[in-house]
Design a protein around this motif. Structure first.
Motif, PDB file in Angstrom:
ATOM      1  N   GLY A  71       0.805  -1.279   0.093  1.00  0.00           N
ATOM      2  CA  GLY A  71      -0.064  -0.104  -0.144  1.00  0.00           C
ATOM      3  C   GLY A  71       0.641   0.944  -0.018  1.00  0.00           C
ATOM      4  N   GLU A  72       0.187   2.331   0.058  1.00  0.00           N
ATOM      5  CA  GLU A  72       0.893   3.768   0.007  1.00  0.00           C
ATOM      6  C   GLU A  72       1.913   3.883   1.386  1.00  0.00           C
ATOM      7  OE1 GLU A  72       2.384   7.155  -1.778  1.00  0.00           O
ATOM      8  OE2 GLU A  72       0.932   5.531  -2.883  1.00  0.00           O
ATOM      9  N   SER A  73       2.798   4.145   1.222  1.00  0.00           N
ATOM     10  CA  SER A  73       3.621   4.197   2.752  1.00  0.00           C
ATOM     11  C   SER A  73       2.939   5.203   3.441  1.00  0.00           C
ATOM     12  CB  SER A  73       5.030   4.929   2.168  1.00  0.00           C
ATOM     13  OG  SER A  73       5.788   3.846   1.836  1.00  0.00           O
ATOM     14  N   LYS A  74       2.494   6.309   3.356  1.00  0.00           N
ATOM     15  CA  LYS A  74       2.108   7.291   4.248  1.00  0.00           C
ATOM     16  C   LYS A  74       0.530   6.858   4.589  1.00  0.00           C
ATOM     17  CE  LYS A  74       1.931  10.873   1.399  1.00  0.00           C
ATOM     18  NZ  LYS A  74       1.877  12.447   1.024  1.00  0.00           N
ATOM     19  N   ILE A  75      -0.101   6.207   3.870  1.00  0.00           N
ATOM     20  CA  ILE A  75      -1.499   5.731   4.221  1.00  0.00           C
ATOM     21  C   ILE A  75      -1.069   4.533   5.313  1.00  0.00           C
ATOM     22  CG2 ILE A  75      -3.667   4.353   3.707  1.00  0.00           C
ATOM     23  CD1 ILE A  75      -3.187   6.146   0.852  1.00  0.00           C
ATOM     24  N   GLU A  76      -0.516   3.728   4.901  1.00  0.00           N
ATOM     25  CA  GLU A  76      -0.097   2.320   5.724  1.00  0.00           C
ATOM     26  C   GLU A  76       0.636   2.853   7.196  1.00  0.00           C
ATOM     27  OE1 GLU A  76      -1.262  -0.493   5.246  1.00  0.00           O
ATOM     28  OE2 GLU A  76      -2.018   0.412   3.533  1.00  0.00           O
ATOM     29  N   GLY A  77       1.336   3.774   7.180  1.00  0.00           N
ATOM     30  CA  GLY A  77       1.954   4.305   8.470  1.00  0.00           C
ATOM     31  C   GLY A  77       0.989   5.017   9.359  1.00  0.00           C
ATOM     32  N   LYS A  78      -0.142   5.803   8.696  1.00  0.00           N
ATOM     33  CA  LYS A  78      -1.323   6.089   9.441  1.00  0.00           C
ATOM     34  C   LYS A  78      -2.105   5.002   9.961  1.00  0.00           C
ATOM     35  CE  LYS A  78      -5.542   8.928   8.840  1.00  0.00           C
ATOM     36  NZ  LYS A  78      -6.585   7.974   9.018  1.00  0.00           N
ATOM     37  N   LYS A  79      -2.267   3.964   9.393  1.00  0.00           N
ATOM     38  CA  LYS A  79      -3.095   2.642   9.856  1.00  0.00           C
ATOM     39  C   LYS A  79      -2.366   2.290  11.023  1.00  0.00           C
ATOM     40  CE  LYS A  79      -5.306   1.341   5.527  1.00  0.00           C
ATOM     41  NZ  LYS A  79      -5.157   0.313   4.135  1.00  0.00           N
ATOM     42  N   MET A  80      -1.001   1.969  10.748  1.00  0.00           N
ATOM     43  CA  MET A  80      -0.193   1.294  11.911  1.00  0.00           C
ATOM     44  C   MET A  80      -0.330   2.262  13.211  1.00  0.00           C
ATOM     45  SD  MET A  80       1.533  -1.533  12.475  1.00  0.00           S
ATOM     46  CE  MET A  80       2.195  -1.988  10.700  1.00  0.00           C
ATOM     47  N   GLY A 131      14.040  10.703   0.351  1.00  0.00           N
ATOM     48  CA  GLY A 131      13.393   9.638   1.178  1.00  0.00           C
ATOM     49  C   GLY A 131      12.911   8.674   0.825  1.00  0.00           C
ATOM     50  N   GLY A 132      12.919   7.362   1.266  1.00  0.00           N
ATOM     51  CA  GLY A 132      12.414   6.250   0.633  1.00  0.00           C
ATOM     52  C   GLY A 132      11.136   5.948   1.396  1.00  0.00           C
ATOM     53  N   ARG A 133      10.560   4.515   1.205  1.00  0.00           N
ATOM     54  CA  ARG A 133       9.260   4.261   1.499  1.00  0.00           C
ATOM     55  C   ARG A 133       9.473   3.939   3.130  1.00  0.00           C
ATOM     56  NH1 ARG A 133      11.236  -0.087  -1.823  1.00  0.00           N
ATOM     57  NH2 ARG A 133      11.605  -2.126  -0.224  1.00  0.00           N
ATOM     58  N   ASN A 134      10.197   3.506   3.840  1.00  0.00           N
ATOM     59  CA  ASN A 134      10.342   3.403   5.245  1.00  0.00           C
ATOM     60  C   ASN A 134      10.629   4.670   6.122  1.00  0.00           C
ATOM     61  OD1 ASN A 134      10.473   0.382   5.636  1.00  0.00           O
ATOM     62  ND2 ASN A 134      12.019   0.747   3.958  1.00  0.00           N
ATOM     63  N   THR A 135      11.176   5.631   5.309  1.00  0.00           N
ATOM     64  CA  THR A 135      11.273   6.889   6.352  1.00  0.00           C
ATOM     65  C   THR A 135       9.719   7.494   6.190  1.00  0.00           C
ATOM     66  OG1 THR A 135      12.399   7.893   4.423  1.00  0.00           O
ATOM     67  CG2 THR A 135      13.709   7.456   6.315  1.00  0.00           C
ATOM     68  N   GLU A 136       9.210   7.476   4.939  1.00  0.00           N
ATOM     69  CA  GLU A 136       7.884   7.962   4.608  1.00  0.00           C
ATOM     70  C   GLU A 136       6.984   7.405   5.492  1.00  0.00           C
ATOM     71  OE1 GLU A 136       5.159   9.449   1.115  1.00  0.00           O
ATOM     72  OE2 GLU A 136       6.978   9.924   1.239  1.00  0.00           O
ATOM     73  N   PHE A 137       7.014   6.052   5.714  1.00  0.00           N
ATOM     74  CA  PHE A 137       6.246   5.317   6.533  1.00  0.00           C
ATOM     75  C   PHE A 137       6.491   5.721   7.995  1.00  0.00           C
ATOM     76  CE2 PHE A 137       4.781   1.804   9.162  1.00  0.00           C
ATOM     77  CZ  PHE A 137       3.852   1.314   8.660  1.00  0.00           C
ATOM     78  N   MET A 138       7.475   6.085   8.555  1.00  0.00           N
ATOM     79  CA  MET A 138       7.865   6.408   9.816  1.00  0.00           C
ATOM     80  C   MET A 138       7.343   7.935  10.012  1.00  0.00           C
ATOM     81  SD  MET A 138       9.144   4.255  11.990  1.00  0.00           S
ATOM     82  CE  MET A 138       7.727   3.392  11.660  1.00  0.00           C
ATOM     83  N   LEU A 139       7.518   8.618   9.187  1.00  0.00           N
ATOM     84  CA  LEU A 139       7.041  10.104   9.262  1.00  0.00           C
ATOM     85  C   LEU A 139       5.680  10.042   9.415  1.00  0.00           C
ATOM     86  CD1 LEU A 139       7.649  12.780   9.348  1.00  0.00           C
ATOM     87  CD2 LEU A 139       8.054  13.254   7.138  1.00  0.00           C
ATOM     88  N   SER A 140       4.933   9.471   8.553  1.00  0.00           N
ATOM     89  CA  SER A 140       3.432   9.219   8.546  1.00  0.00           C
ATOM     90  C   SER A 140       2.943   9.016   9.894  1.00  0.00           C
ATOM     91  CB  SER A 140       2.872   8.550   7.538  1.00  0.00           C
ATOM     92  OG  SER A 140       1.803   8.513   7.650  1.00  0.00           O
ATOM     93  N   MET A 141       3.567   7.898  10.268  1.00  0.00           N
ATOM     94  CA  MET A 141       3.222   7.454  11.628  1.00  0.00           C
ATOM     95  C   MET A 141       3.560   8.282  12.847  1.00  0.00           C
ATOM     96  SD  MET A 141       4.155   3.348  13.020  1.00  0.00           S
ATOM     97  CE  MET A 141       3.488   2.668  14.629  1.00  0.00           C
ATOM     98  N   ALA A 142       4.485   8.849  12.791  1.00  0.00           N
ATOM     99  CA  ALA A 142       4.941   9.799  13.819  1.00  0.00           C
ATOM    100  C   ALA A 142       3.805  10.991  13.980  1.00  0.00           C
ATOM    101  CB  ALA A 142       6.470  10.354  13.590  1.00  0.00           C
ATOM    102  N   ILE A 143       3.365  11.393  12.747  1.00  0.00           N
ATOM    103  CA  ILE A 143       2.490  12.541  12.682  1.00  0.00           C
ATOM    104  C   ILE A 143       1.159  12.034  13.336  1.00  0.00           C
ATOM    105  CG2 ILE A 143       0.975  13.999  11.211  1.00  0.00           C
ATOM    106  CD1 ILE A 143       3.559  13.914   9.235  1.00  0.00           C
TER     107      ILE A 143
END
Length: 415
Positions: free
Chosen positions: A271-280, A320-332
């Motif tokens: 899935g899209e990194s920022k969306i999956e980060g939000k879900k996590m 930035g790659g998908r993992n840093t984007e995932f983490m940034l979205s999750m942190a927000i």
């Protein structure tokens, strides 16, 4: 307890489990002719080195790996090339590998070593397709957010070597394939676009994917794709050396020793990194609030483990790659929630095209950003997660790991 240190220890155990050392089984018998080792991928050099160490006989060969992934070997030549965008080094190495395959005889045995990254490194356009056109389409695929299996369907449709075509060139020599999987679900046909694996599907599937992601191809390319049919192959043995699930299980073992309760959510999260980060983030907050995950009570820290490969639809000009984007979205979306510590890395040690593997977040992440007057959302919208974590000193560096089983994520929820 230092939770960051614990998570990084667990991460290291996962990376060690993904390496080829000690994983080769069912070695081929000595052939009448030559034992030829060919390969491609980020782990191909380390796979070649390990195969040399354990095979008791004469051998020769050539593998292509990513720049910075060279490993010293005695008999197998290692060539480095560009990833994720193919270059002339990769093209020349691919031609040589294809020639060696074609020149093999019925008395020879070809061992093929493949791992993630091979789709870009093993680049030999189908007749009539220019290398520049192949580069353009590959670049647009990387930016459009298409999942890896869809990308590889397109790649093999434009290739002279992928989709089982290398195996076709190897015949009538014997063939054995050893794999390290970076594909959600571990389907061999998609690992490096399956050069030695029987592929299924229609060539029109590729055209539909190109149309869906608005990647232009002219009538000439469409015609080439339609005529570049997938070959029918004879069966040959294939073995999996490492998979995302193997690494997650090893991480879970080490987590138990840290007195955590490990939960493997999935080895194929997409899935899209920022969306999956939000879900996590929402899942972690829910566990924290309800003090349980499903039927597991939050009496001890619960560690959510996952693999797979998310994607980034690039709209900004950041780094930035998908993992840093995932983490940034999750942190927000965690919004400074206490007692949640997380990391996400690409197991090859390179997140996207930067020099980091991934990033770490905690309840301190946004606090550090605000102290430095950094707006996390603006960095996320600009696809600039690397610079965000660089400024707050929370990037994770491993250097090239010489393997690749996709992404590794660990989310620790404390009681």
């Amino acid at each position: 307890m230092n939770f960051e240190k614990s998570l990084k220890l667990i991460m290291k155990s996962a990376l060690d489990a993904a390496k080829p050392k000690g994983k080769f089984r069912n070695l081929p018998q000595k052939p009448k002719g030559k034992l030829i080792v060919l390969g491609a991928g980020k782990a191909s050099a380390s796979m070649a080195q390990e195969f040399e160490n354990i095979y008791d006989g004469l051998l020769e060969g050539l593998v292509v790996t990513r720049y910075g992934h060279y490993t010293k070997t005695k008999f197998i030549k290692i060539v480095e090339a560009s990833h994720p965008e193919p270059d002339k080094n990769g093209l020349l190495a691919s031609k040589k590998i294809f020639d060696l395959a074609t020149q093999s005889s019925k008395d020879d045995h070809v061992v093929f070593l493949i791992s993630g990254g091979a789709s870009s490194l093993l680049t030999l356009p189908a007749k009539g397709v220019s290398f520049e056109e192949k580069q353009r389409i590959n670049k647009e695929l990387l930016r459009c957010g298409a999942p890896i299996d869809k990308m590889n369907i397109v790649r093999r449709s434009l290739s002279q070597i992928k989709g089982g075509r290398l195996a076709q060139a190897i015949f009538p020599a014997k063939l054995t394939t050893y794999m390290i999987s970076d594909i959600p679900g571990d389907d061999p046909t998609y690992i490096g676009s399956g050069p030695t694996i029987q592929a299924n599907g229609l060539n029109e599937d590729s055209i539909k994917i190109l149309e869906k992601y608005k990647i232009s191809v002219n009538d000439k390319l469409r015609d080439i794709i339609k005529k570049n049919t997938l070959p029918k192959l004879n069966k040959s043995p294939k073995y999996m050396l490492a998979t995302p699930m193997m690494t997650l299980k090893k991480a879970a073992e080490v987590a138990k020793k840290q007195d955590f309760i490990p939960v493997i959510i999935s080895d194929s999260l997409e899935g899209e990194s920022k969306i999956e980060g939000k879900k996590m983030a929402e899942l972690a907050i829910k566990i924290k609030k309800e003090k349980k995950y499903q039927d597991i009570n939050l009496q001890k820290p619960i560690l959510l483990l996952s693999g797979g490969e998310t994607t980034v639809t690039v709209k900004g000009n950041g780094k930035g790659g998908r993992n840093t984007e995932f983490m940034l979205s999750m942190a927000i979306h965690l919004k400074n929630t206490n007692g949640i510590n997380c990391l996400a890395i690409d197991t090859d040690g390179i997140d996207g095209v930067e020099d980091n593997a991934g990033a770490y977040i905690s309840e301190e992440t946004l606090k550090k950003a605000y102290m430095k007057k950094i707006n996390p959302l603006s960095y996320l919208n600009a696809n600039n997660s690397y610079e965000f974590f660089k400024k707050i000193d929370d990037l994770i560096f491993t250097s090239p790991t010489l393997t690749n089983v996709n992404d590794f994520r660990a989310v620790l929820v404390q009681p």
